[in-house]
Design a protein around this motif. Structure first.
Motif, PDB file in Angstrom:
ATOM      1  N   PRO A 112       0.822  -1.210   0.000  1.00  0.00           N
ATOM      2  CA  PRO A 112       0.000   0.000   0.000  1.00  0.00           C
ATOM      3  C   PRO A 112       0.857   1.262   0.000  1.00  0.00           C
ATOM      4  O   PRO A 112       1.862   1.350   0.703  1.00  0.00           O
ATOM      5  N   LEU A 113       0.423   2.250  -0.823  1.00  0.00           N
ATOM      6  CA  LEU A 113       1.238   3.440  -0.988  1.00  0.00           C
ATOM      7  C   LEU A 113       0.426   4.713  -1.159  1.00  0.00           C
ATOM      8  O   LEU A 113       0.623   5.674  -0.448  1.00  0.00           O
ATOM      9  N   GLY A 114      -0.475   4.747  -2.135  1.00  0.00           N
ATOM     10  CA  GLY A 114      -1.017   6.015  -2.608  1.00  0.00           C
ATOM     11  C   GLY A 114      -2.444   6.332  -2.223  1.00  0.00           C
ATOM     12  O   GLY A 114      -2.949   5.939  -1.182  1.00  0.00           O
ATOM     13  N   ARG A 115      -3.104   7.041  -3.131  1.00  0.00           N
ATOM     14  CA  ARG A 115      -4.474   7.514  -2.962  1.00  0.00           C
ATOM     15  C   ARG A 115      -5.464   6.420  -3.351  1.00  0.00           C
ATOM     16  O   ARG A 115      -5.075   5.333  -3.753  1.00  0.00           O
ATOM     17  N   THR A 116      -6.759   6.763  -3.285  1.00  0.00           N
ATOM     18  CA  THR A 116      -7.828   5.793  -3.532  1.00  0.00           C
ATOM     19  C   THR A 116      -8.760   6.296  -4.631  1.00  0.00           C
ATOM     20  O   THR A 116      -9.841   6.818  -4.356  1.00  0.00           O
ATOM     21  N   PRO A 117      -8.380   6.139  -5.894  1.00  0.00           N
ATOM     22  CA  PRO A 117      -9.220   6.596  -7.001  1.00  0.00           C
ATOM     23  C   PRO A 117     -10.246   5.529  -7.421  1.00  0.00           C
ATOM     24  O   PRO A 117     -10.164   4.958  -8.512  1.00  0.00           O
ATOM     25  N   ILE A 118     -11.220   5.283  -6.567  1.00  0.00           N
ATOM     26  CA  ILE A 118     -12.212   4.246  -6.864  1.00  0.00           C
ATOM     27  C   ILE A 118     -13.010   4.612  -8.113  1.00  0.00           C
ATOM     28  O   ILE A 118     -13.143   3.798  -9.032  1.00  0.00           O
ATOM     29  N   ALA A 119     -13.560   5.829  -8.163  1.00  0.00           N
ATOM     30  CA  ALA A 119     -14.391   6.211  -9.312  1.00  0.00           C
ATOM     31  C   ALA A 119     -13.595   6.144 -10.608  1.00  0.00           C
ATOM     32  O   ALA A 119     -14.086   5.625 -11.616  1.00  0.00           O
ATOM     33  N   ARG A 120     -12.368   6.640 -10.602  1.00  0.00           N
ATOM     34  CA  ARG A 120     -11.537   6.595 -11.814  1.00  0.00           C
ATOM     35  C   ARG A 120     -11.269   5.149 -12.232  1.00  0.00           C
ATOM     36  O   ARG A 120     -11.331   4.812 -13.415  1.00  0.00           O
ATOM     37  N   SER A 121     -11.003   4.287 -11.265  1.00  0.00           N
ATOM     38  CA  SER A 121     -10.763   2.870 -11.562  1.00  0.00           C
ATOM     39  C   SER A 121     -12.003   2.218 -12.156  1.00  0.00           C
ATOM     40  O   SER A 121     -11.900   1.416 -13.093  1.00  0.00           O
ATOM     41  N   LEU A 122     -13.165   2.555 -11.645  1.00  0.00           N
ATOM     42  CA  LEU A 122     -14.408   2.010 -12.190  1.00  0.00           C
ATOM     43  C   LEU A 122     -14.642   2.486 -13.613  1.00  0.00           C
ATOM     44  O   LEU A 122     -15.056   1.708 -14.478  1.00  0.00           O
ATOM     45  N   GLU A 123     -14.381   3.774 -13.875  1.00  0.00           N
ATOM     46  CA  GLU A 123     -14.533   4.294 -15.236  1.00  0.00           C
ATOM     47  C   GLU A 123     -13.634   3.540 -16.212  1.00  0.00           C
ATOM     48  O   GLU A 123     -14.069   3.143 -17.295  1.00  0.00           O
ATOM     49  N   LEU A 124     -12.395   3.355 -15.826  1.00  0.00           N
ATOM     50  CA  LEU A 124     -11.456   2.654 -16.699  1.00  0.00           C
ATOM     51  C   LEU A 124     -11.845   1.183 -16.856  1.00  0.00           C
ATOM     52  O   LEU A 124     -11.694   0.614 -17.935  1.00  0.00           O
ATOM     53  N   ALA A 125     -12.340   0.585 -15.796  1.00  0.00           N
ATOM     54  CA  ALA A 125     -12.784  -0.815 -15.864  1.00  0.00           C
ATOM     55  C   ALA A 125     -13.922  -0.958 -16.864  1.00  0.00           C
ATOM     56  O   ALA A 125     -13.958  -1.919 -17.641  1.00  0.00           O
ATOM     57  N   LEU A 126     -14.844  -0.004 -16.865  1.00  0.00           N
ATOM     58  CA  LEU A 126     -15.951  -0.061 -17.812  1.00  0.00           C
ATOM     59  C   LEU A 126     -15.418  -0.054 -19.243  1.00  0.00           C
ATOM     60  O   LEU A 126     -15.852  -0.841 -20.076  1.00  0.00           O
ATOM     61  N   GLY A 127     -14.438   0.797 -19.500  1.00  0.00           N
ATOM     62  CA  GLY A 127     -13.832   0.831 -20.827  1.00  0.00           C
ATOM     63  C   GLY A 127     -13.073  -0.450 -21.136  1.00  0.00           C
ATOM     64  O   GLY A 127     -13.100  -0.938 -22.267  1.00  0.00           O
ATOM     65  N   ASP A 128     -12.400  -0.996 -20.153  1.00  0.00           N
ATOM     66  CA  ASP A 128     -11.640  -2.236 -20.342  1.00  0.00           C
ATOM     67  C   ASP A 128     -12.540  -3.417 -20.671  1.00  0.00           C
ATOM     68  O   ASP A 128     -12.109  -4.352 -21.350  1.00  0.00           O
ATOM     69  N   MET A 129     -13.765  -3.383 -20.199  1.00  0.00           N
ATOM     70  CA  MET A 129     -14.687  -4.499 -20.450  1.00  0.00           C
ATOM     71  C   MET A 129     -14.984  -4.623 -21.946  1.00  0.00           C
ATOM     72  O   MET A 129     -15.263  -5.721 -22.425  1.00  0.00           O
ATOM     73  N   LYS A 130     -14.945  -3.524 -22.691  1.00  0.00           N
ATOM     74  CA  LYS A 130     -15.092  -3.521 -24.153  1.00  0.00           C
ATOM     75  C   LYS A 130     -16.155  -4.486 -24.660  1.00  0.00           C
ATOM     76  O   LYS A 130     -15.891  -5.359 -25.474  1.00  0.00           O
ATOM     77  N   GLY A 131     -17.354  -4.368 -24.130  1.00  0.00           N
ATOM     78  CA  GLY A 131     -18.460  -5.185 -24.610  1.00  0.00           C
ATOM     79  C   GLY A 131     -18.548  -6.566 -24.002  1.00  0.00           C
ATOM     80  O   GLY A 131     -19.455  -7.321 -24.339  1.00  0.00           O
ATOM     81  N   ARG A 132     -17.625  -6.917 -23.137  1.00  0.00           N
ATOM     82  CA  ARG A 132     -17.705  -8.227 -22.469  1.00  0.00           C
ATOM     83  C   ARG A 132     -18.859  -8.202 -21.483  1.00  0.00           C
ATOM     84  O   ARG A 132     -19.166  -7.183 -20.892  1.00  0.00           O
ATOM     85  N   SER A 133     -19.456  -9.347 -21.279  1.00  0.00           N
ATOM     86  CA  SER A 133     -20.417  -9.456 -20.183  1.00  0.00           C
ATOM     87  C   SER A 133     -19.650  -9.981 -18.982  1.00  0.00           C
ATOM     88  O   SER A 133     -18.596 -10.600 -19.125  1.00  0.00           O
ATOM     89  N   GLY A 134     -20.153  -9.716 -17.818  1.00  0.00           N
ATOM     90  CA  GLY A 134     -19.482 -10.209 -16.635  1.00  0.00           C
ATOM     91  C   GLY A 134     -19.712  -9.341 -15.424  1.00  0.00           C
ATOM     92  O   GLY A 134     -20.661  -8.563 -15.371  1.00  0.00           O
ATOM     93  N   GLU A 135     -18.814  -9.478 -14.496  1.00  0.00           N
ATOM     94  CA  GLU A 135     -18.935  -8.801 -13.214  1.00  0.00           C
ATOM     95  C   GLU A 135     -17.626  -8.113 -12.877  1.00  0.00           C
ATOM     96  O   GLU A 135     -16.568  -8.514 -13.329  1.00  0.00           O
ATOM     97  N   VAL A 136     -17.762  -7.086 -12.046  1.00  0.00           N
ATOM     98  CA  VAL A 136     -16.611  -6.384 -11.510  1.00  0.00           C
ATOM     99  C   VAL A 136     -16.661  -6.561 -10.007  1.00  0.00           C
ATOM    100  O   VAL A 136     -17.698  -6.358  -9.383  1.00  0.00           O
ATOM    101  N   LEU A 137     -15.532  -6.949  -9.433  1.00  0.00           N
ATOM    102  CA  LEU A 137     -15.424  -7.144  -7.992  1.00  0.00           C
ATOM    103  C   LEU A 137     -14.390  -6.172  -7.461  1.00  0.00           C
ATOM    104  O   LEU A 137     -13.228  -6.205  -7.878  1.00  0.00           O
ATOM    105  N   LEU A 138     -14.798  -5.302  -6.565  1.00  0.00           N
ATOM    106  CA  LEU A 138     -13.902  -4.342  -5.939  1.00  0.00           C
ATOM    107  C   LEU A 138     -13.582  -4.839  -4.544  1.00  0.00           C
ATOM    108  O   LEU A 138     -14.485  -5.111  -3.754  1.00  0.00           O
ATOM    109  N   ILE A 139     -12.292  -4.962  -4.246  1.00  0.00           N
ATOM    110  CA  ILE A 139     -11.848  -5.326  -2.900  1.00  0.00           C
ATOM    111  C   ILE A 139     -11.139  -4.098  -2.352  1.00  0.00           C
ATOM    112  O   ILE A 139     -10.066  -3.729  -2.823  1.00  0.00           O
ATOM    113  N   SER A 140     -11.761  -3.450  -1.371  1.00  0.00           N
ATOM    114  CA  SER A 140     -11.319  -2.144  -0.909  1.00  0.00           C
ATOM    115  C   SER A 140     -11.828  -1.872   0.494  1.00  0.00           C
ATOM    116  O   SER A 140     -12.772  -2.512   0.961  1.00  0.00           O
TER     117      SER A 140
END
Length: 164
Positions: A112-140
């Motif tokens: 552990p080191l830095g800040r907690t950009p949860i919303a930014r990570s979720l935005e990028l995850a949505l883009g990374d999914m690129k039309g895939r179906s599935g689930e996102v699991l956040l451990i935080s």
């Protein structure tokens, strides 16, 4: 060890154990977002550190939920101390047999080191999914430290018809 899992399919504002209800025979994607921010050094009431509980939470995910799926891992807060853009897909989508050992190694070695950009990570995850179906699991530990509201983001997506 007490676990504190913030799970989302992305209903993280409404649910705390969504994957427990998942169909273990699914063949779609599972995208794990893992918090490596400085707050994960925090101590829980039983004396363990949050990072230890997060690692244990990942290890305790039923293997059936990961089998036959494409897996990916994004980490945040792991590279820079004060950067709200410090979020990175460290394991791209791949077959569970190959991806899972990489994910486990990175999670076990995370410091552990830095800040907690949860919303930014979720935005990028949505883009990374690129039309895939599935689930996102956040451990935080669930504390956004970059001035954004992840719950508002999730509500916006749901009202737009995006099924997460």
């Amino acid at each position: 060890m007490r676990s504190f899992l913030l799970a989302l399919t992305i209903g993280f504002c409404c649910s705390n154990a969504v994957l427990a209800d998942s169909d273990p025979t699914k063949t779609d994607s599972l995208y794990v977002i893992f918090d490596v921010s400085n707050s994960m050094w925090g101590e829980l009431s039983d004396g363990t550190r949050k990072i230890e509980a997060a690692r244990q939470a990942f290890q305790n995910i039923d293997a059936k939920l990961m089998a036959n799926r494409e897996l990916a891992l994004r980490m945040y807060g792991h590279r820079q101390k004060s950067d709200c853009e410090d979020t990175e897909m460290v394991v791209p989508f791949g077959a569970s047999a190959a991806a899972l050992p990489k994910m486990q190694t990175l999670i076990d070695g995370a410091v552990p080191l830095g800040r907690t950009p949860i919303a930014r990570s979720l935005e990028l995850a949505l883009g990374d999914m690129k039309g895939r179906s599935g689930e996102v699991l956040l451990i935080s530990d669930g504390v956004e430290s970059c001035g954004r509201d992840p719950c508002a983001l999730v509500k916006q997506w749901k009202s737009s018809g995006i099924d997460l």
